[in-house]
Enzyme design. Structure first.
Site, short mmCIF file in Angstrom:
data_model
loop_
_atom_site.label_atom_id
_atom_site.label_comp_id
_atom_site.label_asym_id
_atom_site.label_seq_id
_atom_site.Cartn_x
_atom_site.Cartn_y
_atom_site.Cartn_z
N HIS A 22 -55.25 40.75 54.66
CA HIS A 22 -54.61 41.80 53.85
C HIS A 22 -53.56 41.17 52.96
CE1 HIS A 22 -53.57 46.29 53.64
NE2 HIS A 22 -52.76 45.70 52.79
N HIS A 210 -56.73 51.48 53.66
CA HIS A 210 -55.30 51.61 53.94
C HIS A 210 -55.08 52.92 54.69
CE1 HIS A 210 -54.44 48.42 51.03
NE2 HIS A 210 -53.16 48.49 51.36
N GLU A 213 -50.12 53.70 57.63
CA GLU A 213 -48.94 53.00 57.13
C GLU A 213 -47.89 54.06 56.83
OE1 GLU A 213 -47.55 49.94 53.55
OE2 GLU A 213 -49.36 51.14 53.30
#
Length: 364
Positions: A22, A210, A213
């Site tokens: 990442h 994603h 987060e």
């Protein structure tokens, strides 16, 4: 006479073979390169000094807000609108990672963000691939063997996900190994791009998302619903872990956390970035420690090397010195990253052996 066993010396983390899953191309420019490219196009930066510019990025990123964190990309993206700039930045990214002991990296970016100067998305991809290839060659000449795979990003708040997915399909035999969606999680679930993920599954192109987060377990569920094979960051999976009622009891995993753990869906944790965006309070309090102790496939990543002022060696050093991670923990995270790489099985197996043997040799 009693002979006491000596404590093994800590592993030289810079020399350790690291796998990075990442890392954003537009978040990892060299400050000096950003200054030069900005000067060429007349773009004004917050500082005219490389050290001062590097400090500005880290100070801005450390605001505790993902939105503010993402605003720093206004400057890096501004200089990535020409083929020569894209190729240069891509080559330098590979060289910088190789010099940091990274043996395989998957670098991601959104081609749609680099079309403001008139480039097509195809031209963007080809310029970046040329840069990656040059970087790999130059790294080899310097004695560093590194492999690089590209992840094509789509911005989840925009409507270019189908075009980006088609790029991943078109260039999958030319260095693109997978797909991702990036950008703000809140209000933009992965299911919003379901059509793109349908295409990728039909074409057998792997993808990460994603999730977990800035948003919590609902975001993770959305990523799993579209078939994500990895989770970008993913550390909010810890929201689905409940502390044991009785002292000394094992924490209880919810159904989402259990699914992620049991199927070895890799978590692309990026400790410094997660601290900067307010996802974690500190290295000592980073959720990845709990998750790796519970058997999750936790990997260690940089996310944005310029923006967060970091490197793979720095991330691992912080986890060891402040997070309580052992060298064995870091070795396992490195192997987990190799196992989760979007590579053909024979190549992946070779990478796993290289990483495992490399760490073992340093630990001997």
């Amino acid at each position: 006479m009693t002979v006491s066993a000596q404590t093994p010396a800590p592993v030289d983390l810079h020399a350790a073979p690291k796998v990075l899953l990442h890392d954003h191309l537009d978040g990892g420019l060299r400050p000096s390169t950003l200054l030069e490219l900005a000067d060429e196009i007349g773009h004004e930066l917050p500082s005219t000094d490389a050290d001062g510019l590097a400090r500005w990025f880290v100070e801005s990123a450390a605001s505790g807000s993902l939105v503010r964190y993402l605003e720093t990309f206004d400057h890096t993206v501004a200089v990535l609108q020409r083929e020569e700039a894209l190729e240069r930045v891509a080559a330098e990214a590979v060289l910088d990672l190789a010099a940091d002991g990274v043996v395989y990296a998957e670098i991601r970016y959104a081609p749609e963000l680099c079309t403001g100067g008139g480039l097509s998305m195809e031209a963007v991809v080809e310029a970046v691939q040329a840069g990656f290839a040059r970087g790999v060659r130059e790294a080899a000449e310097a004695g560093h063997r590194i492999g690089v795979g590209t992840l094509v990003d789509a911005m989840r708040q925009a409507d270019n996900h189908m075009a980006a997915a088609r790029l991943a399909v078109r260039y999958r035999d030319a260095g693109v190994v997978g797909f991702d969606i990036a950008g703000p999680e809140d209000g933009f679930p992965a299911t919003r791009q379901a059509e793109a993920f349908d295409l990728l599954r039909a074409e057998h192109v792997p993808f990460t998302v994603h999730a977990g987060e800035a948003a919590g377990i609902d975001s993770v569920e959305g990523a799993l619903a579209v078939g994500a094979l990895r989770l970008g960051h993913g550390v909010r999976v810890a929201d689905d872990v409940v502390a044991a009622d009785a002292p000394g009891g094992a924490p209880q995993l919810g159904r989402v956390a259990t699914w992620v753990r049991d199927r070895r869906i890799a978590l692309e944790a990026s400790p410094t970035s997660n601290i900067h965006t307010g996802v974690a309070p500190s290295y000592a309090g980073h959720p990845s420690t709990l998750l790796k102790d519970l058997g999750f496939a936790v990997t260690v990543n940089t996310d944005n090397r310029l923006v967060s002022g970091t490197s793979m060696t720095r991330e691992m050093t912080a986890l060891r010195e402040e997070g309580g991670w052992s060298d064995a923990d870091l070795a396992l995270a490195s192997v987990a990253a190799a196992e989760a790489a979007f590579l053909p099985l024979p190549v992946r197996e070779e990478l796993v052996l290289r990483v495992r043997d490399g760490w073992a040799a340093l630990s001997a």
